[in-house]
Design a protein around this motif. Structure first.
Motif, PDB file in Angstrom:
ATOM      1  N   GLY A  11       0.805  -1.218   0.000  1.00 36.80           N
ATOM      2  CA  GLY A  11       0.000   0.000   0.000  1.00 36.80           C
ATOM      3  C   GLY A  11       0.828   1.252   0.000  1.00 36.80           C
ATOM      4  O   GLY A  11       0.332   2.328  -0.379  1.00 36.80           O
ATOM      5  N   PHE A  12       2.117   1.129   0.409  1.00 36.15           N
ATOM      6  CA  PHE A  12       2.979   2.303   0.429  1.00 36.15           C
ATOM      7  C   PHE A  12       3.632   2.455  -0.937  1.00 36.15           C
ATOM      8  O   PHE A  12       4.162   1.497  -1.510  1.00 36.15           O
ATOM      9  CB  PHE A  12       4.052   2.149   1.503  1.00 36.15           C
ATOM     10  CG  PHE A  12       4.886   3.384   1.700  1.00 36.15           C
ATOM     11  CD1 PHE A  12       4.527   4.360   2.624  1.00 36.15           C
ATOM     12  CD2 PHE A  12       6.053   3.577   0.950  1.00 36.15           C
ATOM     13  CE1 PHE A  12       5.305   5.477   2.800  1.00 36.15           C
ATOM     14  CE2 PHE A  12       6.824   4.713   1.111  1.00 36.15           C
ATOM     15  CZ  PHE A  12       6.452   5.666   2.055  1.00 36.15           C
ATOM     16  N   VAL A  13       3.599   3.688  -1.426  1.00 35.77           N
ATOM     17  CA  VAL A  13       4.253   3.985  -2.702  1.00 35.77           C
ATOM     18  C   VAL A  13       5.408   4.923  -2.414  1.00 35.77           C
ATOM     19  O   VAL A  13       5.220   5.969  -1.781  1.00 35.77           O
ATOM     20  CB  VAL A  13       3.280   4.639  -3.695  1.00 35.77           C
ATOM     21  CG1 VAL A  13       4.006   4.954  -5.004  1.00 35.77           C
ATOM     22  CG2 VAL A  13       2.097   3.748  -3.945  1.00 35.77           C
ATOM     23  N   ALA A  14       6.606   4.505  -2.849  1.00 35.99           N
ATOM     24  CA  ALA A  14       7.794   5.302  -2.535  1.00 35.99           C
ATOM     25  C   ALA A  14       7.739   6.644  -3.272  1.00 35.99           C
ATOM     26  O   ALA A  14       7.577   6.650  -4.505  1.00 35.99           O
ATOM     27  CB  ALA A  14       9.048   4.532  -2.915  1.00 35.99           C
ATOM     28  N   PRO A  15       7.872   7.763  -2.562  1.00 33.17           N
ATOM     29  CA  PRO A  15       7.896   9.059  -3.242  1.00 33.17           C
ATOM     30  C   PRO A  15       9.087   9.180  -4.170  1.00 33.17           C
ATOM     31  O   PRO A  15       9.048   9.937  -5.145  1.00 33.17           O
ATOM     32  CB  PRO A  15       7.997  10.062  -2.099  1.00 33.17           C
ATOM     33  CG  PRO A  15       7.646   9.319  -0.873  1.00 33.17           C
ATOM     34  CD  PRO A  15       7.946   7.895  -1.112  1.00 33.17           C
ATOM     35  N   THR A  16      10.145   8.407  -3.878  1.00 31.11           N
ATOM     36  CA  THR A  16      11.337   8.484  -4.720  1.00 31.11           C
ATOM     37  C   THR A  16      11.109   7.824  -6.080  1.00 31.11           C
ATOM     38  O   THR A  16      11.956   7.933  -6.962  1.00 31.11           O
ATOM     39  CB  THR A  16      12.518   7.799  -4.031  1.00 31.11           C
ATOM     40  OG1 THR A  16      12.066   6.551  -3.462  1.00 31.11           O
ATOM     41  CG2 THR A  16      13.090   8.648  -2.931  1.00 31.11           C
TER      42      THR A  16
END
Lengths: 257, 253
Positions: free
Chosen positions: B100-105
């Motif tokens: 569910g987490f999407v890396a901002p990088t």
């Protein structure tokens, strides 16, 4: 692949805010804490070094004191040994003197006992000789021992050598006749006549009885003496007896002095 | 399938909008700042320290040492900037493994923003270190003819910073997404494990390159100043070879 410049701007702001927040809440507190701890460790090390230095100084001080005490101990031991040696010598000397005194006292007592024994023996001997002489003279002749003593005394007055006779004649003192026994009047008259005839016809003659003579008679005047005494024979008897008792004649003369 | 989280708009009002990149950046910021605040509010300087404090000290000390090794300078000035770059990128890349987490990088906008930050920070640190004249002088080194190339170099390395990070993270995300649809059980797991390494390495590379750029901006002037000093010395002692003659590439610090 496209760039959303609004997002770029927002991310730049977000990043700068994050830099500031992490500096505020992470880097600065952590680095400060590490610096303080490092400073504390450095302080502790310095304090430990100071303590170590002080401990070294204290240890050096105590080592010096121990060395000084060791020196004092050695010195005191030497002094104590010297004092003990001196005391031992003094005690030995005192003991030696004491033993010597005891020995001398013992020898003195021994000689005194010997002397007393000899004196007693002399008296007993004189008594025995007197008794024996009396019996012999009474058995063999009509005269008594005293008569025979006076006869011998009169003979000696008659046979005086010239030198003694000269001195006796020159004496102006009274003539004392000392005898161990009481003289009867005829005997006194006979002796007085003999003195007047042989020495000085005007001499004043006194008669004295003294137990010191033991057994005998003598004429004393002006420091000169003529007589007969059993003591002459007893002295010879004593010499022989002392010789038999291994008596030291030197000590005898010393004690007599 | 969205290649970049910029395209997932969560809220919009006219031209202003909030996308997943911003939100997950705030999440990362919250995690980093909140965690730091919780741990550092009860710091101790005793010999025995809490394990979380120990962890933070290890992280900060390691970053500090890396900066010192790369720059050869006092690291305290660069620590907040370089350290935050590293921690932000690392946290983003590692949190990507949480479902569910999407890396901002993985957003080119984010990497561009970080690259622009570095692009701005390099001259700022250089000017702060050498002054504006000293900093600008490095663009005409070794000769003024090289100035265009130096400027192009500045720009391209900024773009390469942005694209390198974006490409690596985005590609990792895309590959995992593709593999999930093809072989949903084994390969995505392997790729995610690989993503842990890749994310860490990329964070390290980005931070260290930023540090190297900053260090080169300040070291260039230091080198110029050192050679000037050596020339002065050599004029006093003409027979003695200069340090720059012996070690032309050595760092004067």
């Amino acid at each position: 692949m496209e760039i959303d410049w609004l997002t770029v701007s927002a991310q730049i702001v977000n990043f700068l805010v994050l830099v500031w927040l992490l500096k505020r809440f992470l880097y600065k507190p952590i680095i400060d804490a590490m610096d303080r701890r490092q400073k504390g460790i450095a302080d502790n090390i310095n304090e430990a070094k100071d303590r170590d230095h002080k401990a070294q100084l204290t240890m050096q001080d105590y080592e010096n004191k121990i060395a000084a005490l060791e020196q004092d101990k050695t010195k005191l031991m030497q002094e104590a040994e010297a004092a003990a040696q001196e005391k031992r010598l003094a005690l030995e000397e005192a003991a030696r003197k004491d033993v010597q005194q005891q020995k001398e006292l013992w020898q003195k007592h021994l000689h005194q006992e010997q002397k007393n024994y000899l004196d007693d023996l002399s008296k007993t001997t004189v008594k025995a000789i007197q008794d024996t002489g009396r019996r012999v003279f009474s058995d063999l002749s009509d005269s008594s021992l005293e008569t025979q003593i006076i006869t011998v005394f009169l003979k000696r007055l008659h046979d005086l050598d010239d030198d003694l006779l000269k001195h006796l004649k020159a004496s102006t003192s009274d003539f004392h006749i000392v005898s161990a026994f009481e003289l009867e009047a005829p005997m006194k008259q006979k002796i007085t006549q003999a003195i007047h005839k042989n020495i000085n016809d005007s001499a004043n003659v006194n008669y004295i009885v003294s137990s010191d003579l033991l057994c005998g008679i003598s004429l004393d005047t002006g420091g000169y003496q003529v007589g007969w005494n059993i003591d002459e024979y007893l002295k010879e008897f004593d010499q022989r007896l002392l010789k038999s008792l291994n008596y030291n004649s030197d000590y005898e003369s010393k004690t007599n002095d | 399938m969205n290649i970049t989280p910029d395209q997932s708009i969560l809220w919009q009002w006219e031209w202003l909008h909030i996308n997943e990149t911003m939100v997950f950046t705030w999440v990362v910021m919250f995690v980093l700042v909140g965690g730091s605040w919780i741990i550092t509010r009860k710091l101790t300087i005793e010999a025995e320290i809490p394990r979380w404090q120990n962890l933070l000290e290890v992280i900060v000390t390691t970053i500090n040492d890396q900066i010192s090794d790369a720059s050869g300078k006092d690291s305290s000035r660069y620590l907040p900037f370089i350290g935050t770059l590293f921690l932000y990128i690392l946290s983003s890349n590692l949190l990507e493994n949480i479902p569910g987490f999407v890396a901002p990088t993985g957003s080119l906008s984010t990497t561009t923003a970080l690259a622009i930050s570095v692009f701005v920070a390099v001259p700022l640190f250089g000017i702060a270190n050498d002054g504006i004249g000293g900093y600008l002088k490095q663009y005409i080194q070794p000769t003024i003819l090289m100035m265009p190339f130096n400027i192009i170099g500045e720009l391209t390395r900024t773009i390469s910073l942005a694209v390198r990070l974006y490409g690596n993270i985005m590609s990792g995300t895309v590959i995992v997404g593709i593999l999930l649809s093809l072989t949903p059980f084994f390969f995505p797991l392997v790729m995610q494990l690989l993503g842990l390494i890749t994310g860490t390495v990329q964070a390290y590379i980005f931070a260290m390159l930023a540090m190297v750029y900053i260090a080169s901006a300040t070291a260039a002037h230091d080198k110029t100043r050192a050679s000037a000093i050596n020339k002065t010395k050599n004029s006093d002692e003409p027979n003695k070879p200069s340090e720059s003659d012996i070690k032309p590439e050595s760092n004067p610090n």
